[in-house]
Design a protein around this motif. Sequence first.
Motif, mmCIF file in Angstrom:
data_model
loop_
_atom_site.group_PDB
_atom_site.id
_atom_site.type_symbol
_atom_site.label_atom_id
_atom_site.label_comp_id
_atom_site.label_asym_id
_atom_site.label_seq_id
_atom_site.Cartn_x
_atom_site.Cartn_y
_atom_site.Cartn_z
ATOM 1 N N ILE A 28 3.113 24.112 -1.059
ATOM 2 C CA ILE A 28 4.216 23.824 -0.250
ATOM 3 C C ILE A 28 4.381 23.027 0.782
ATOM 4 O O ILE A 28 3.314 22.211 0.499
ATOM 5 N N ALA A 29 5.223 22.663 1.421
ATOM 6 C CA ALA A 29 5.676 21.405 2.639
ATOM 7 C C ALA A 29 4.389 21.768 3.889
ATOM 8 O O ALA A 29 4.098 22.920 3.555
ATOM 9 N N ALA A 67 1.024 21.154 0.420
ATOM 10 C CA ALA A 67 -0.658 21.441 1.274
ATOM 11 C C ALA A 67 0.162 22.948 -0.624
ATOM 12 O O ALA A 67 0.752 23.409 -0.942
ATOM 13 N N LEU A 68 -1.366 23.014 -0.174
ATOM 14 C CA LEU A 68 -1.933 23.760 -1.684
ATOM 15 C C LEU A 68 -3.027 25.111 -0.992
ATOM 16 O O LEU A 68 -3.854 24.866 -0.150
ATOM 17 N N VAL A 69 -1.771 26.581 -0.890
ATOM 18 C CA VAL A 69 -2.539 27.846 -0.203
ATOM 19 C C VAL A 69 -2.861 28.275 -1.378
ATOM 20 O O VAL A 69 -2.174 28.693 -2.435
ATOM 21 N N ARG A 70 -4.635 29.147 -1.263
ATOM 22 C CA ARG A 70 -5.089 29.983 -2.072
ATOM 23 C C ARG A 70 -5.720 30.838 -1.590
ATOM 24 O O ARG A 70 -6.630 30.584 -1.054
ATOM 25 N N ASP A 71 -6.084 32.158 -2.378
ATOM 26 C CA ASP A 71 -6.452 33.192 -1.822
ATOM 27 C C ASP A 71 -6.027 32.848 -0.324
ATOM 28 O O ASP A 71 -7.178 33.397 0.647
ATOM 29 N N GLY A 72 -4.976 33.070 0.586
ATOM 30 C CA GLY A 72 -4.649 33.215 1.993
ATOM 31 C C GLY A 72 -5.304 32.218 2.364
ATOM 32 O O GLY A 72 -5.211 31.987 3.644
ATOM 33 N N GLY A 73 -6.456 31.151 1.992
ATOM 34 C CA GLY A 73 -6.589 29.857 3.126
ATOM 35 C C GLY A 73 -5.894 28.584 2.342
ATOM 36 O O GLY A 73 -5.593 28.586 1.370
ATOM 37 N N LEU A 74 -6.123 26.975 3.145
ATOM 38 C CA LEU A 74 -5.334 26.108 3.042
ATOM 39 C C LEU A 74 -6.294 25.547 2.062
ATOM 40 O O LEU A 74 -7.850 25.921 2.093
ATOM 41 N N ALA A 75 -6.112 25.493 0.799
ATOM 42 C CA ALA A 75 -7.678 25.001 -0.738
ATOM 43 C C ALA A 75 -7.162 24.054 -0.181
ATOM 44 O O ALA A 75 -7.810 22.121 -1.307
#
Length: 167
Positions: A28-29, A67-75
Motif C-alpha cells: 500500500i501507499a 508499505a506492507l502491513v501484515r496481521d495488523g502491523g507494519l512488516a
Amino acid sequence: MSGFELAYANVRYGGTVAAPDAPQAGAIALTEVPLATVEAYDATVFPAPRTAFLRAWIGSPGHVGRALVRDGGLAGWGVIRPCRKGRKIGPLVADDRATAEVVLSALLASVGGGEIFLDVPSINRDAVALAQDLGLAPVFETARMYTARSRRCGWSGVFGVTTFELG
C-alpha cells in the motif's frame, strides 16, 4: 577517531532494473500508514528519533513510499526518490528478505523501473544478496561508525539505509 568505533561498511549498489511484471499484492501507499506506526518501526533500525525528518521525507515531492502491513502491523516499508542520476531507494526496512522484496517490487513498479541505487549495510547478508540478485553492482562504500555512548540498532531489518548523505 574522536571516540568513534567502526561498526560495519555500507555499500552503494547500482544498476538498471526492469519494472515488475505484476503489482505486488498487499503493498500500500506509505502515506496510508499512520506516521506514529512508521516512527515506531523506524526506532528499531535508527538510533535516534526523527519524527520531523520522516514526515518531510515521506511527503517530499517526487518521493514515493510503499508499505506492507501484515496481521495488523507494519512488516516493512520503503521510499524511492529521484536523484541526479536515476533513483535512490532508502530507507528500505523489513521484517525479512521476502517482505523487503515485496516492498522493493512495489517501489520499482511505482516508477517503472530504470536506473536505481540501493545503499546496503554490508553486515546484512540478506540485503547484500537482494541487491546482487537484482543485478546491481557495488559503486562505492562508506563506514558506519558510532561512539561508545550511541544507541545501536538492529541492522538485520535494514535492506537500504535512508541515504549516505544524511545517515
